[in-house]
Each structure stands twice: as C-alpha cells, then as structure tokens.
Scaffold this active site. Structure first.
Site, PDB file in Angstrom:
ATOM      1  N   HIS A 157      13.693  17.261   5.212  1.00 25.88           N
ATOM      2  CA  HIS A 157      12.465  17.697   5.906  1.00 25.88           C
ATOM      3  C   HIS A 157      11.216  17.125   5.230  1.00 25.88           C
ATOM      4  CE1 HIS A 157      15.069  20.763   7.819  1.00 25.88           C
ATOM      5  NE2 HIS A 157      15.604  20.848   6.601  1.00 25.88           N
ATOM      6  N   LYS A 202      -8.440  -2.241  -1.268  1.00 22.46           N
ATOM      7  CA  LYS A 202      -7.162  -2.046  -0.583  1.00 22.46           C
ATOM      8  C   LYS A 202      -6.089  -3.075  -0.949  1.00 22.46           C
ATOM      9  CE  LYS A 202      -6.301   0.528   2.333  1.00 22.46           C
ATOM     10  NZ  LYS A 202      -6.666   0.598   3.744  1.00 22.46           N
TER      11      LYS A 202
END
Ligand code: ARG
Length: 467
Positions: free
Chosen positions: A164, A291
């Site tokens: 999960h 980035k």
C-alpha cells in the site's frame, strides 16, 4: 484493355478504369512496409527454390533469379525519401518485383508463379517478428545481467519493502532487484514460447486455398529456418497470432519495466532519497537551475503505454475479421513495427542505466529501521514463545501504539514496559527484532533471509540467459 496507369500494377488485367489518385496513394503500404525488404528478398529466394524444384525455373534461371534478388537487396537503401520517389510501387512485394525486373528482365515475372501476396506478407511478418523476438531476448539478457550485478554489489544492504506504499518489512536491496529478475524470466519464457509456436512457414498457402502448383513446401520452409510448413492455408494467410503473441508479451514486459521506472522515479525524490540519478541519464530544467529530472525513467513509463497500445490495436483489428485475408490486416504491420522499435529503444538504454545506479544505502537503511518494520518479527517472537499468533498480533499492536505515543521504536521500549503487555516477553526479545533477525526470520524459499537471497542470486546467475 487495361489503362496505362494500372498497367504497372500486379493486378491490372481485369480493370478498365484508373484508380482514383487520392485513393491510390492512401491505400499503399509501401510507405511503411518498405522496411520488410530483407524479409521479402529472403522469402522470394526460398519461393524461387521451391518453384525451380517444381520445374517452373531451370537451374540457370534459378541462379539468375537468386543473384538478381541479392542485388535488389544490396543495391537498395530504402529510406522514407527513396520510398516517396517510388510512387509506382504499391507495396514491398510490388517494389521488389519491379526492381528485379529492372535487373534480370522478364524472367522476374516468373517469380510470382504459384504464390500470392497474402502468403508473402504473412511470411514476411513472421520473419520480422522472429527477429524482433531474438533482439528483445538479447536486450532482456543484458538488462538481467545488469540487475544481477547491481544485486551482487548491494551485498547485505537493506531497504524497506512497501505494501500500500506504506513501509512494511525490511528486505535486502538484492531481494528487491531479484523481483525484477523473476519478472524478466517470465517475459523471456513468454517470448521464447511465442517464437517456438510461430516458427512455421506460410509459403505455399497461396491466396487462401493453397498453392496451385504441386510445390514441395518443405523447401521454402527449410530455406527460411522454419520448423515446418503451416498446416492450413486459410489460417496461414489470415493468422496474425504470432504478432499478437509478440505485442502482448512485449506489452507485459513493458508493464514490468514501467513499474521499475516508476519505483526509481519515486526513490530518486528528495522525499525518499534512496538514490542519486546518474547524471549521464538525467536532464536539467531550462527554468529551475537546481533540477535533475528522471527523464529516462519517465520516458520508459510513457513508452510502455505505446506497447500496450500496439497489442490493443492488433487485437481490435483482428477480432472481427472473417477468414481469410482481408486488407484490414495491412493495418497490423505498423503496430508490430512500433512495438519492436519501442522495446528495442528501451532496452538499448535500460541495461547501462541500471548498471550506473548508485543507491544511498544509509538512507535506505535508516528508512528500514524506523516505522516499526520489525513488528511482524516481534509478533513471530511471541508466537515462538507459544502465544497464538492472533493474540501476539494484538499484543505487538498495543506495544506499537505505546511506542508511537512516546515517540520511540519497539527496541527502545524497556522489558518492564513490554511485560505490561505480555508476560511472554523476555530479554531475548531484543535480539529477535534487530534488523538482521528481522531479515533472517524470513527463512523460506523466496524469502529475504540473507542466506536465501544469496542462494537466489547464485541460482539466478547459474540459470543465466533468458529462455
Ligand atoms: N500490402 C498488403 C498487406 O500488407 C499485401 C497483401 C495484399 N493482398 C491483397 N490481396 N491485396 O496486407
């Protein structure tokens, strides 16, 4: 009398009216089937041998024809630009016949004796798919080796496993990587299986009912490396199961690769911090100077969608077709080409990318040691002391709740505190919930105990290859 425009076609005799020019160029497959030239030439040579054996060609004629076909292949470099300049060719079969006629003259017109384009395209596509399977298997083998090396290099480093997407239990990094090796082995077996099943030769099936010449079909079959001729002409000329098998197997492979790509994309985020993306395989942002973006894994995730698309296109294309050949089948070529190109592209970068991955084992281990990932080992400890597991689960649940409220891990609780939840806790509890013990209590085939993973790695290496 046929019109001048239709005269160059392979089927002009029965027609009096010229084709509508827009329809004519729209229905051509040459703009994409030009890439089947090597298969077309190989299949034509095999057919030439079969008709020579049936007495249609003399030995010298056969030699001329085989040499002519070789020349067609060696003298032609087909690019989209060349294709655009050959508007008279309807498809690769027509083109090859036109070229052969230029080289060996009217003898070329004998090549089509006893055959049909319906069996030709079915044969060409089988040859194409067979090669694409081999290329894919080789790429898979490379990726498998890269994963195994990475797994060996990760030694006994650990990471959290997730269910999960919530932290579940610690596992060896190698165990996680070997999960992908297990997927690869299934992918390889699907492809190998498909290859075996498709390796039959349609030549001699004619247009639909079988060749109108008493051909020895084993001649062409053997010449092309097929195991035997196909058993039914109606099936052989309209069957595209081999293409479905290939695109479906590759779609499943794409799903696996996409899951790997997704995990790495996630693990490279600052939030996880499990790995540094290799700069060689990352890009920057034109706007945000800080980035480093995971373009490779993102593109792979995206391209796997195309693979699923190709298999879906084919399935939908075929499902409504009455036997036998229908022109719809021409639309089945491009998805196969696209799937072959897409998977070849992915597998050209994935092995090197995988080899260059560097994990931040310290962050992985820290994540594996926090969040009560040893709770199940703790419950197992109690059940080993004779507490029924259902009860043990409840007791550890209470201990976790207490630890949560006091901002500690299970191993930070004192024995006194633990014994308020159950008398069964003793001093040896703390040894049973260390990271090592938590790994090693999964001592089953396929489990993450350190000895089991070492064995699994050795077995995967010994198995080698991908077949
Ligand atoms: N270009 C055609 C295809 O890809 C070749 C077969 C043509 N056969 C025919 N009966 N028109 O399907």
């Amino acid at each position: 009398m046929s019109t001048e425009q239709n005269a160059s076609k392979m089927w002009s005799g029965r027609f009096r009216e010229p084709l509508d020019p827009t329809f004519e160029s729209w229905q051509r497959s040459f703009p994409f089937d030009y890439r089947l030239l090597p298969q077309e030439v190989a299949a034509s040579k095999a057919h030439a041998r079969a008709i020579a054996a049936a007495g249609i060609l003399t030995e010298p004629e056969l030699t001329t024809m085989l040499e002519g076909l070789d020349q067609v292949l060696s003298q032609t470099t087909l690019t989209p630009a060349v294709v655009a300049e050959a508007p008279e060719a309807e498809d690769i079969h027509h083109f090859t016949e036109l070229q052969l006629t230029k080289i060996i003259g009217n003898l070329a017109l004998k090549l089509h004796t006893g055959r049909s384009r319906n069996e030709q395209i079915a044969t060409n596509m089988r040859l194409f798919v067979r090669e694409a399977i081999d290329t894919t298997l080789q790429g898979l083998k490379n990726w498998r080796e890269a994963l195994l090396d990475l797994a060996a290099r990760s030694e006994e480093n650990v990471m959290p496993s997730y269910t999960h997407l919530q932290r579940a239990e610690p596992v060896l990094v190698a165990h996680w990587l070997l999960a992908y090796v297990a997927m690869i082995d299934r992918d390889a077996s699907r492809l190998t299986d498909a290859r075996k099943r498709m390796n039959l030769c349609p030549l001699g099936s004619g247009a639909v009912a079988g060749a109108t010449l008493a051909l020895d079909r084993t001649i062409a079959s053997r010449a092309l490396g097929f195991d035997a001729p196909t058993p039914n002409s109606m099936d052989a000329t309209s069957d595209r199961d081999f293409a479905l098998d290939f695109t479906q197997a590759v779609a499943t492979l794409g799903i696996h690769i996409s899951r790997f790509a997704e995990e790495l994309t996630l693990y490279s985020t600052a939030e996880f911090g499990f790995l540094d993306l290799p700069e060689r395989f990352s890009t920057g942002s034109s706007a945000m100077p800080q980035k480093k973006n995971p373009d490779l894994t993102e593109l792979i995730r995206g391209k796997s969608g195309r693979l699923i698309g190709a298999s879906t296109t084919l399935a939908v294309l075929i499902k409504g077709l009455p036997l036998a050949y229908n022109k719809d089948l021409q639309e089945g070529q491009e998805p196969v080409f696209d799937a072959a190109d897409t998977i070849a592209g992915i597998l050209s970068v994935l092995p090197d990318f995988t080899s260059s991955l560097r994990f931040r084992y310290d962050c992985m281990q820290a994540a594996a040691e926090t969040g009560y990932l040893n709770a199940m080992a703790a419950a197992t400890y109690l059940s080993n002391k004779g507490v029924p597991f259902r009860k043990a689960h409840e007791i550890i649940g209470n201990a976790v709740r207490h630890a949560l409220e006091t901002h500690r891990e299970l191993n930070d609780l004192t024995l006194d505190e633990l014994q308020t939840f159950s008398e069964a806790f003793a001093k040896d509890f703390f040894k049973a919930i260390t990271l090592e013990a938590t790994l090693d209590c999964h001592d089953v085939i396929g489990g993450t105990a350190r000895t089991r993973v070492a064995e699994a790695l050795t077995a995967a290496r010994a198995k080698g290859g991908t077949a």
